[in-house]
Every structure is written in structure tokens, then in C-alpha cells.
Write a protein that holds these residues in place. Structure first.
Motif, PDB file in Angstrom:
ATOM      1  N   ILE A 152      -0.001 -15.059   5.163  1.00  0.00           N
ATOM      2  CA  ILE A 152      -0.182 -16.233   6.027  1.00  0.00           C
ATOM      3  C   ILE A 152      -1.103 -17.249   5.384  1.00  0.00           C
ATOM      4  CG2 ILE A 152      -2.169 -15.520   7.426  1.00  0.00           C
ATOM      5  CD1 ILE A 152      -0.608 -16.427   9.874  1.00  0.00           C
ATOM      6  N   SER A 153      -2.090 -16.782   4.585  1.00  0.00           N
ATOM      7  CA  SER A 153      -2.959 -17.709   3.870  1.00  0.00           C
ATOM      8  C   SER A 153      -2.167 -18.491   2.822  1.00  0.00           C
ATOM      9  CB  SER A 153      -4.103 -16.943   3.204  1.00  0.00           C
ATOM     10  OG  SER A 153      -4.890 -16.280   4.159  1.00  0.00           O
ATOM     11  N   LEU A 154      -1.295 -17.778   2.086  1.00  0.00           N
ATOM     12  CA  LEU A 154      -0.484 -18.450   1.069  1.00  0.00           C
ATOM     13  C   LEU A 154       0.467 -19.467   1.698  1.00  0.00           C
ATOM     14  CD1 LEU A 154       0.383 -15.347  -1.145  1.00  0.00           C
ATOM     15  CD2 LEU A 154      -1.131 -17.235  -1.761  1.00  0.00           C
ATOM     16  N   ILE A 155       0.937 -19.207   2.906  1.00  0.00           N
ATOM     17  CA  ILE A 155       1.883 -20.107   3.560  1.00  0.00           C
ATOM     18  C   ILE A 155       1.167 -21.300   4.201  1.00  0.00           C
ATOM     19  CG2 ILE A 155       3.566 -20.302   5.430  1.00  0.00           C
ATOM     20  CD1 ILE A 155       4.634 -18.762   3.091  1.00  0.00           C
ATOM     21  N   CYS A 156       0.090 -21.021   4.925  1.00  0.00           N
ATOM     22  CA  CYS A 156      -0.554 -22.059   5.731  1.00  0.00           C
ATOM     23  C   CYS A 156      -1.471 -22.981   4.926  1.00  0.00           C
ATOM     24  CB  CYS A 156      -1.361 -21.417   6.867  1.00  0.00           C
ATOM     25  SG  CYS A 156      -0.345 -20.754   8.178  1.00  0.00           S
ATOM     26  N   LEU A 157      -2.297 -22.379   4.051  1.00  0.00           N
ATOM     27  CA  LEU A 157      -3.372 -23.163   3.447  1.00  0.00           C
ATOM     28  C   LEU A 157      -2.886 -24.334   2.612  1.00  0.00           C
ATOM     29  CD1 LEU A 157      -5.932 -20.352   2.532  1.00  0.00           C
ATOM     30  CD2 LEU A 157      -5.982 -21.963   4.438  1.00  0.00           C
ATOM     31  N   PRO A 158      -1.861 -24.181   1.729  1.00  0.00           N
ATOM     32  CA  PRO A 158      -1.456 -25.340   0.914  1.00  0.00           C
ATOM     33  C   PRO A 158      -1.023 -26.530   1.767  1.00  0.00           C
ATOM     34  CG  PRO A 158      -0.550 -23.334  -0.019  1.00  0.00           C
ATOM     35  CD  PRO A 158      -1.140 -22.950   1.279  1.00  0.00           C
ATOM     36  N   MET A 214      -3.273 -28.052  13.658  1.00  0.00           N
ATOM     37  CA  MET A 214      -2.355 -27.222  14.450  1.00  0.00           C
ATOM     38  C   MET A 214      -1.763 -26.087  13.619  1.00  0.00           C
ATOM     39  SD  MET A 214      -0.345 -30.081  16.717  1.00  0.00           S
ATOM     40  CE  MET A 214       0.779 -28.847  17.319  1.00  0.00           C
ATOM     41  N   LEU A 215      -1.458 -26.380  12.340  1.00  0.00           N
ATOM     42  CA  LEU A 215      -0.903 -25.326  11.489  1.00  0.00           C
ATOM     43  C   LEU A 215      -1.926 -24.214  11.271  1.00  0.00           C
ATOM     44  CD1 LEU A 215       1.600 -24.504   9.947  1.00  0.00           C
ATOM     45  CD2 LEU A 215       0.736 -25.726   7.943  1.00  0.00           C
TER      46      LEU A 215
END
Length: 638
Positions: free
Chosen positions: A145-151, A170-171
Motif C-alpha cells: 500500500i505504501s508503494l501504491i499510495c505514496l508516489p 484523501m488517497l
């Protein structure tokens, strides 16, 4: 990186591996489809070389993970251990997260917020799907989830304007929420698997104890038989003592009489049968259970009173137990009453052996558990409906929040394009469709635990006439009424009961597309403990709607109140399958009950009971319709 279980729970690894493995193919195929869809959507916005390179990377990683899955599932001799499989699965998931996390960096558009919203929507869907499939792998899901959300969140926040700041925040909130949801899901999975293992161990221990008990009982019967033989020898030696023999015979007669009275007064059906399954003895209670005199069942095989499917199953079980001299334990079967009604019977029987230890038949008890089964089924259905209500309410609430965002974006888009253009008309059509979606979420919220009724004294007669006039106006359906003027008042939420009537009448109208006759009746009833349909005892107003439609098959009737179940073909004028579920929820919250009866080709009758406000005549409510006059004039169909 793995961390699927807590310390001391390593024995759950095989079950966790199986849980993850079952959901693995769906996740992979979703990745295949979403990546291809995203490339198609972005094809005209970015160079084909970049798009195809990214798509190739996604497919390569997904194919490698799919090969790992098939190797584990289809080659038992070389299958990985649960821990090895989970570690490799976690590594593949993280690699997939890296590839998908790179999408915002490659395809972020400073000129097209719609493109960024689309990418965020796709990544949000991946996170939602992964929250359940990766739930047991807590560390893996956090990394994913960090790899998906953070960028993408970082890009949104760096952009700096209020819209992108809000979208980035929101993301991040969305990702944090799914971390919590995933943690709760993982906990429930672990608790479920732990409880399952404990139940298996308990069942195994109980089975061993029951086996030992049967062996002990068998030994005891042999001991009793041996002691009885010794006693018989002693009695023969004392046969010359007439007085003692007469006293023994007298005691024996008293004992037999006591046993006979006990058997014949029991509400359970006590029986004996030979080794072919024919009844050789039946207690009189069979009359109250199946409607047959005990003499009528003698010589009949026990499964001849069952429907064909149950008869075949019971016969197979009987033959299997007979070959091993095993008892019957809690055998549940359907029996047919003499009048054709179905009864649910629980059978317990013990084998009977002769002196040579040869099976000669069975002796046991049949207990009528029809009411218990119906009550348990109703309880399970109520619990199921409550669970679905919670789920529907949560989905409707979240969906409403999403609709507000989409509503806003469509309105903004309409402001930025030319009026009366094709694009503007399509956006207007989208708003109309979304308004229907908002109404659907309103029905879901009514079905959920929310929407408690606001009770007030209401004339059910007037409510019936008003709802009928609204639902059937302009149709080819003709109404016939039996709604007395002295119908009792009811303490109800008039808006919710109007919705119930409208849903039922709409279903009846759609079941008769070419027209027909609709019968609407209402009556004052008093439910007692003899009424199996009564939720509680007391005075009720019963409302019934009967149509001449196509009807519903017998196998579908138990499911008519399930959400999204429908026997109608979905189309422009067809419902969503939640109308009767909403009716059931509303009537249940009013403390009443709703019944559904139908026969294919003849029609359907829906009845519901509402608590009467009093047992006196119905007075006209102040300022309302008195209900006098011909109902046909007030609620006539065109």
C-alpha cells in the motif's frame, strides 16, 4: 516481510497459505485486466513505447507469479512448504507494488486532472482488492500500500493547488483506512482458523469418547445377557417354589405395564424394526406425528414414508450401518404426513443382537423437530438479513460519499464545456443516472439497521387507497378491494409503510404486463400462540395483495426476501432486486411479519401484519380522508 501469524500460531500457516492461494488467481487476473484497460485509456495521452514497456513489465511480473501459483497447486510432489509459498507470494506482491507504484510517476499529467483521477481510481481499486487477499500478510500489505499510495499522493501534494492537495490527502486517508480494515480482516481470519482447529480437535475427542461409550455399552449388554442367563438357571432351580415364582411373575407384569405406559404416553415415536427396515412395533404417538395409526405402519419400511431423495439417502445409511452393526445417531430426514405435509424427523436407533451376536434389527426413537428446524432457519435468516443490512448500510454510506465527489466533478466539467454540446448532454444524462444511484443507496440505507420508523397513529385504509392510486395509475391493471371502514388504526411510520405497499404493488403490476386483476384486502386479526406466523401475540392489521401474474417457483420462494435476488429479467423497467428485502426490513422494524405465497402460472399473494393501535373501530384521522365511498372511485386503474 512475511509476518502472517503471531508467535505461537505457526500451526495456522497451512490454512493461511490455502486462504491466500484461493484468492491469488482473482488478484492476478484483475492485474492483467486493469493494466490493459489503463493502457487503452492512456493510449492517446502518452508515448506508446512507455505504455507498452510498462504493460509488458506488469504482465511479466504477473505471469511469474502465476507460474509460482501453478507450480505450487499442480505439482504435489514438489510443492513448496506453506512458509516458502507465503514468502515467495509476498516477494511477488511487493514487486507488483513497485511496478504499479511506478504508474503515477510515468503517467502523471499536469494538464489533465481527469487522467490523474483515473489513475488514482485504478490504484484505489487495487488497494481495496489487496486489503482482503493480503490481509494475513500484514507487513507485505503495508509495503504494497505504501508503494501504491505514496508516489501518487506525493505528486498530488507537490502540485499544490487545493484540488490536488485534497486528492492527495484523501488517497493517504484511503490507504490508512484500508490498513485498519486489513488488520481487522486478518484478525478475523486468524480467529476463524483458530476456532476451526479447536472445533476439529473437540469433535475428534468427542467422537473417540462416543466410540468408547458404545464399546462399553456393548460390553455391558453382553454382561447383562450373561448375568440374565445365570439368573434364568437359578429361577429354574427355584421353580418348585410356587409362591416365589408367582411373586416374580407379578413383579414382571408390573414392570412390563410400567414400560408400556411409559412408551405409549411418550410424545416421541418409539419403534422397533427388523434387519430389513420394516417396522415390527410402533408407539401410538406416530398418529400425532404422521397421521397414521400405529397398526398402519407395521410391516412398512421406514423410508417408504419419505420423499424420494431422503428415502434414497436414508436407505443407503441404513444399509451401511446394518453391515457394520452401527447405531443411528441424529439422522435428520423429511417424512411425509398422511395428508402430504412434510415433517422433519430426528432418528436415533441402536442395533439389536440375538444371543449369537447376530444383528436382528433396530430399536429407537423418532422425534418431530419440524418447529425447531423452522425456528432455527428463521433465526439464521434474521441473522443473515441483519448482517446484510450492516453491509448494505456501510456500502451505501461509502457510495454516497463517492457519488458526491463524482457529482461535483461532473458539474465542474459541465461548466468548462459549451452548453448544448454532445458532451454537455452526455454529462447531464450521467447526472440523471447518478441520481437513480443515489435513490438506490437510499433504499439500501432503509434496508440496513438505520432508518428507524417514526411511529404515529395512522389509518391503514387511507394509506392503502393512496398508495394504490399512485402505483397503478395509468396501467391496464384493475383493482378489487376488500378494505372495511372499521379497520383498526396502527402505530406506524406512514412513509415507510407507503414504501412497502408501493414496492409490493409495483411487483404485482410488473408481473401482469398485459393487465389483469389485482385483489387488495385488509382485516383486523388477533394472533394467538396457535398461529405459527405470529411474531408476537396480540391485535394486528393484516394487509394482503394478490395478483394474477406469472408467479414464483417453490424453490425460489425462500429467497424472495434476499437482497438482489430477483426472478425477473433485468431491464429498463425492472427493479434492482432489493424491493422485497426493503419491505421485510421495514415490517420487521415495526415488530410485524411479512409472508410470501406463490404458484407458477396462477399468481402471488404478499401479506403483512402491523400492530393495531387498539382493538376498537378505526376513527377517521383529523384532516384526512375518512375512507368512505367506493374505493374504485379513489384508486381505480386506467
Amino acid at each position: 516481510m512475511l509476518q502472517p501469524v503471531k508467535k505461537g500460531e505457526d500451526y495456522l500457516l497451512p490454512e493461511l497459505a490455502e486462504h491466500v492461494s484461493r484468492q491469488f488467481p482473482a488478484a492476478l487476473y484483475t492485474s492483467f485486466l486493469l493494466s490493459a484497460l489503463m493502457v487503452l485509456v492512456l493510449w492517446d495521452l502518452f508515448p506508446a513505447r512507455i505504455l507498452l514497456s510498462w504493460l509488458t513489465t506488469v504482465y511479466t511480473v504477473s505471469l511469474l507469479r502465476l507460474m509460482l501459483y501453478h507450480r505450487h497447486r499442480r505439482r504435489p510432489e514438489r510443492r513448496l512448504s506453506p512458509e516458502q509459498w507465503l514468502r515467495r507470494y509476498a516477494s511477488g506482491a511487493i514487486l507488483s507494488g513497485v511496478v504499479w507504484g511506478a504508474a503515477p510517476l510515468l503517467f502523471y499529467s499536469g494538464k489533465s486532472p481527469q487522467t490523474n483521477v483515473f489513475i488514482a481510481f485504478v490504484l484505489g481499486g487495487l488497494i481495496a482488492g489487496a486489503s482482503s487477499s493480503m490481509a494475513p500478510l500484514k507487513a507485505t500489505f503495508r509495503i504494497f500500500i505504501s508503494l501504491i499510495c505514496l508516489p501518487l499522493s506525493t505528486l498530488f501534494i507537490i502540485r499544490g493547488d487545493s484540488l490536488h492537495l485534497a486528492m492527495g490527502s484523501m488517497l493517504l486517508i484511503y490507504g490508512a483506512a484500508y490498513l485498519v480494515i486489513s488488520a481487522n480482516t486478518a484478525r478475523m481470519i486468524l480467529e476463524s482458523l483458530t476456532l476451526r482447529n479447536e472445533n476439529i480437535l473437540e469433535i475428534e475427542e468427542r467422537r473417540k469418547a462416543e466410540t468408547q461409550l458404545r464399546l462399553t455399552q456393548k460390553d455391558l449388554e453382553k454382561t447383562v445377557a450373561r448375568r440374565t442367563a445365570e439368573l434364568r438357571t437359578a429361577n429354574e432351580e427355584l421353580s418348585r417354589e410356587i409362591d416365589e415364582r408367582l411373586q416374580a411373575e407379578s413383579r414382571l407384569r408390573i414392570s412390563e405395564e410400567r414400560y408400556r405406559n411409559l412408551v405409549e404416553s411418550s410424545s416421541d415415536w418409539i419403534w422397533e424394526m427388523d434387519r430389513d427396515g420394516r417396522y415390527t412395533y410402533s408407539s401410538p404417538s406416530v398418529l400425532s406425528i404422521l397421521g397414521y395409526a400405529h397398526q398402519e405402519v407395521l410391516g412398512c419400511r421406514f423410508y417408504s414414508f419419505m420423499p424420494p431423495e431422503d428415502a434414497k439417502r436414508a436407505k443407503d445409511i441404513f444399509n451401511a450401518n446394518k453391515s457394520g452393526g452401527k447405531p443411528f445417531e441424529r439422522l435428520i430426514s423429511a417424512y411425509l404426513n398422511k395428508d402430504g405435509a412434510e415433517r422433519i424427523i430426528e432418528t436415533n436407533g441402536e442395533p439389536v443382537f440375538d444371543d449369537a451376536d447376530t444383528l436382528v434389527g433396530y430399536r429407537g426413537i423418532n422425534r418431530d423437530i419440524t418447529l425447531r428446524v423452522k425456528h432455527e432457519e428463521e433465526k439464521r435468516k434474521v441473522e443473515h438479513m441483519k448482517s446484510l443490512g450492516l453491509l448494505a448500510g456501510g456500502i451505501a454510506h461509502d457510495f454516497n460519499n463517492l457519488l458526491m465527489t463524482v457529482f461535483g466533478n461532473i458539474e465542474l466539467a459541465r461548466m468548462e464545456i459549451k452548453a448544448d454540446s454532445n458532451a454537455e448532454r452526455r454529462l447531464a444524462n450521467s447526472l440523471t443516472a447518478m441520481e437513480q444511484a443515489r435513490k438506490l443507496t437510499g433504499q439500501l440505507l432503509t434496508f440496513s439497521r438505520g432508518g428507524s420508523p417514526i411511529l404515529e397513529a395512522t389509518s391503514i385504509r387511507n394509506l392503502i387507497l393512496d398508495s394504490c392510486r399512485f402505483a397503478l395509475s395509468g396501467t391496464a391493471v384493475r383493482c378489487e378491494y376488500d378494505v372495511p371502514e372499521d379497520l383498526w388504526m396502527a402505530d406506524v411510520d406512514s412513509n415507510q409503510i407507503w414504501q412497502v405497499l408501493n414496492n409490493i404493488l409495483t411487483n404485482a403490476r410488473e408481473a401482469m404486463p398485459d393487465g389483469g386483476t389485482l385483489w387488495i384486502s385488509a382485516e383486523n386479526v388477533t394472533l394467538t400462540e396457535m398461529d405459527t406466523t405470529a411474531p408476537v401475540l396480540g391485535n394486528f392489521v393484516k394487509v394482503s395483495v394478490r395478483d394474477q401474474g406469472v408467479g414464483v417457483s417453490k424453490k425460489d420462494i425462500p429467497r424472495v426476501f434476499d437482497p438482489y435476488f430477483s426472478t425477473k429479467i433485468r431491464g429498463a423497467q425492472q427493479g434492482t432486486g432489493i424491493g422485497l428485502a426493503v419491505c421485510h426490513s421495514i415490517i420487521e422494524k415495526h415488530g410485524g411479519s411479512i409472508l410470501f405465497e406463490s404458484e407458477p402460472g396462477i399468481g402471488t399473494t404478499v401479506s403483512f401484519f402491523l400492530h393495531a393501535l387498539s382493538a376498537g373501530p378505526n376513527d377517521a384521522p383529523p384532516g384526512g380522508s375518512t375512507g368512505n365511498g367506493n374505493p374504485e372511485d379513489q384508486c381505480a386503474a386506467a
